[in-house]
Scaffold this motif. Structure first.
Motif, mmCIF file in Angstrom:
data_model
loop_
_atom_site.group_PDB
_atom_site.id
_atom_site.type_symbol
_atom_site.label_atom_id
_atom_site.label_comp_id
_atom_site.label_asym_id
_atom_site.label_seq_id
_atom_site.Cartn_x
_atom_site.Cartn_y
_atom_site.Cartn_z
ATOM 1 N N VAL A 197 0.837 -1.206 0.000
ATOM 2 C CA VAL A 197 0.000 0.000 0.000
ATOM 3 C C VAL A 197 0.867 1.250 0.000
ATOM 4 O O VAL A 197 0.629 2.198 -0.756
ATOM 5 N N LYS A 198 1.901 1.262 0.825
ATOM 6 C CA LYS A 198 2.731 2.461 0.987
ATOM 7 C C LYS A 198 3.698 2.694 -0.166
ATOM 8 O O LYS A 198 3.956 3.832 -0.536
ATOM 9 N N GLN A 199 4.258 1.617 -0.738
ATOM 10 C CA GLN A 199 5.359 1.772 -1.679
ATOM 11 C C GLN A 199 5.092 1.225 -3.069
ATOM 12 O O GLN A 199 5.897 1.431 -3.971
ATOM 13 N N HIS A 200 3.988 0.510 -3.254
ATOM 14 C CA HIS A 200 3.717 -0.137 -4.540
ATOM 15 C C HIS A 200 2.270 0.175 -4.915
ATOM 16 O O HIS A 200 1.850 1.307 -4.789
ATOM 17 N N TRP A 201 1.504 -0.819 -5.351
ATOM 18 C CA TRP A 201 0.143 -0.547 -5.797
ATOM 19 C C TRP A 201 -0.820 -1.641 -5.349
ATOM 20 O O TRP A 201 -0.568 -2.824 -5.533
ATOM 21 N N ILE A 202 -1.938 -1.216 -4.806
ATOM 22 C CA ILE A 202 -3.103 -2.079 -4.580
ATOM 23 C C ILE A 202 -4.317 -1.249 -4.966
ATOM 24 O O ILE A 202 -4.514 -0.146 -4.465
ATOM 25 N N VAL A 203 -5.105 -1.778 -5.889
ATOM 26 C CA VAL A 203 -6.338 -1.127 -6.309
ATOM 27 C C VAL A 203 -7.482 -2.010 -5.835
ATOM 28 O O VAL A 203 -7.455 -3.233 -6.027
ATOM 29 N N VAL A 204 -8.482 -1.407 -5.197
ATOM 30 C CA VAL A 204 -9.621 -2.179 -4.701
ATOM 31 C C VAL A 204 -10.903 -1.737 -5.388
ATOM 32 O O VAL A 204 -11.024 -0.604 -5.844
ATOM 33 N N ALA A 255 0.242 -4.864 -7.563
ATOM 34 C CA ALA A 255 1.449 -4.812 -8.390
ATOM 35 C C ALA A 255 2.580 -4.254 -7.542
ATOM 36 O O ALA A 255 2.343 -3.445 -6.636
ATOM 37 N N GLY A 256 3.784 -4.702 -7.854
ATOM 38 C CA GLY A 256 4.928 -4.205 -7.105
ATOM 39 C C GLY A 256 6.216 -4.372 -7.879
ATOM 40 O O GLY A 256 6.285 -5.138 -8.841
ATOM 41 N N SER A 257 7.207 -3.647 -7.450
ATOM 42 C CA SER A 257 8.522 -3.762 -8.087
ATOM 43 C C SER A 257 9.140 -5.100 -7.707
ATOM 44 O O SER A 257 8.747 -5.746 -6.736
ATOM 45 N N THR A 310 13.933 -3.462 -14.645
ATOM 46 C CA THR A 310 13.657 -2.040 -14.462
ATOM 47 C C THR A 310 12.542 -1.493 -15.360
ATOM 48 O O THR A 310 12.066 -0.390 -15.126
ATOM 49 N N ASN A 311 12.113 -2.254 -16.383
ATOM 50 C CA ASN A 311 11.041 -1.720 -17.237
ATOM 51 C C ASN A 311 9.706 -2.449 -17.056
ATOM 52 O O ASN A 311 8.746 -2.163 -17.765
ATOM 53 N N CYS A 312 9.658 -3.388 -16.113
ATOM 54 C CA CYS A 312 8.378 -4.047 -15.831
ATOM 55 C C CYS A 312 8.264 -4.325 -14.336
ATOM 56 O O CYS A 312 9.251 -4.338 -13.613
ATOM 57 N N CYS A 313 7.045 -4.532 -13.915
ATOM 58 C CA CYS A 313 6.788 -4.885 -12.522
ATOM 59 C C CYS A 313 5.963 -6.171 -12.485
ATOM 60 O O CYS A 313 5.409 -6.600 -13.497
ATOM 61 N N GLN A 314 5.879 -6.747 -11.318
ATOM 62 C CA GLN A 314 5.068 -7.936 -11.108
ATOM 63 C C GLN A 314 3.627 -7.486 -10.883
ATOM 64 O O GLN A 314 3.360 -6.600 -10.070
ATOM 65 N N TYR A 315 2.721 -8.095 -11.610
ATOM 66 C CA TYR A 315 1.289 -7.810 -11.502
ATOM 67 C C TYR A 315 0.607 -9.031 -10.901
ATOM 68 O O TYR A 315 0.893 -10.156 -11.286
ATOM 69 N N PHE A 327 5.698 -1.843 -18.672
ATOM 70 C CA PHE A 327 5.149 -3.197 -18.806
ATOM 71 C C PHE A 327 4.851 -3.815 -17.442
ATOM 72 O O PHE A 327 5.482 -3.487 -16.452
ATOM 73 N N MET A 328 3.874 -4.736 -17.447
ATOM 74 C CA MET A 328 3.570 -5.555 -16.272
ATOM 75 C C MET A 328 3.718 -7.014 -16.681
ATOM 76 O O MET A 328 3.405 -7.383 -17.817
ATOM 77 N N LEU A 329 4.152 -7.838 -15.743
ATOM 78 C CA LEU A 329 4.392 -9.255 -15.976
ATOM 79 C C LEU A 329 3.656 -10.049 -14.908
ATOM 80 O O LEU A 329 3.592 -9.625 -13.752
ATOM 81 N N THR A 330 3.103 -11.181 -15.288
ATOM 82 C CA THR A 330 2.446 -12.047 -14.314
ATOM 83 C C THR A 330 2.534 -13.492 -14.763
ATOM 84 O O THR A 330 2.940 -13.781 -15.890
ATOM 85 N N PHE A 331 2.145 -14.393 -13.895
ATOM 86 C CA PHE A 331 2.074 -15.800 -14.265
ATOM 87 C C PHE A 331 0.734 -16.362 -13.833
ATOM 88 O O PHE A 331 0.146 -15.912 -12.847
#
Length: 174
Positions: free
Chosen positions: A42-49, A62-64, A94-99, A131-135
């Motif tokens: 919440v403080k340093q990355h992203w959470i959307v509700v 999502a986060g770095s 550096t050009n994508c984050c984990q989603y 970009f975002m990356l996930t599995f």
């Protein structure tokens, strides 16, 4: 920050929802976030509700990579990330984050919440990452269909980890 406890309980209640009943029983326990980790997100990355009548009915995270790299499955992804590209650009740490994960209450599925959550997350993340990356587990057909059809994610790899097969997907944030 007021939603951290609710998110913690929601995530833990849904941890094995994608698995068939015969597969449940602790398989996914290592991938749950603690309340402290959710606070960091919440403080340093992203959470959307998504909320309905004051109740959280969906969320996406999502986060770095610096946040996720302590988990073995993410270290595996990071060791291979440079082998993949999307939109003719190589993926890097550096050009994508984990989603992900993303979760929608079963009672609220099919109402556009998935698309709204992903769209809002992309708009927030694009300031830092193109970009975002996930599995997604190979046997999670519903999630695979949602991500490829509604979130414009493309398969960039297929891998196994701890006896389970996964698709690696990526998408542009803009």
């Amino acid at each position: 920050m007021n939603d951290v406890q609710a998110l913690f309980f929601l995530e833990h209640s849904q941890l094995e929802a994608e698995l068939a009943a015969s597969q449940r029983g602790g398989v996914m326990q290592g991938q749950a976030f603690s309340q402290d980790e959710l606070s960091i997100l919440v403080k340093q990355h992203w959470i959307v509700v998504a909320e309905s009548d004051g109740e959280i009915v969906g969320y996406v995270i999502a986060g770095s990579w610096s946040f996720f790299e302590n988990w073995p499955i993410y270290r595996r992804l990071l060791s291979r990330i440079h082998q993949h590209s999307i939109e003719q650009q190589g993926l890097t740490q550096t050009n994508c984050c984990q989603y992900g994960p993303i979760w929608i209450s079963p009672a609220h599925r099919g109402k556009g919440i998935f698309e709204a959550l992903v769209s809002e997350l992309k708009s927030q993340v694009k300031v830092r990452y193109p970009f975002m990356l996930t599995f997604i587990a190979e046997d999670n057909d519903r999630s695979f269909a949602a991500h490829t059809q509604k979130a414009a994610m493309q398969v960039v790899d297929f891998f196994d980890f701890d006896g389970r097969d996964y698709y690696l997907l990526a998408t542009a944030t803009s």
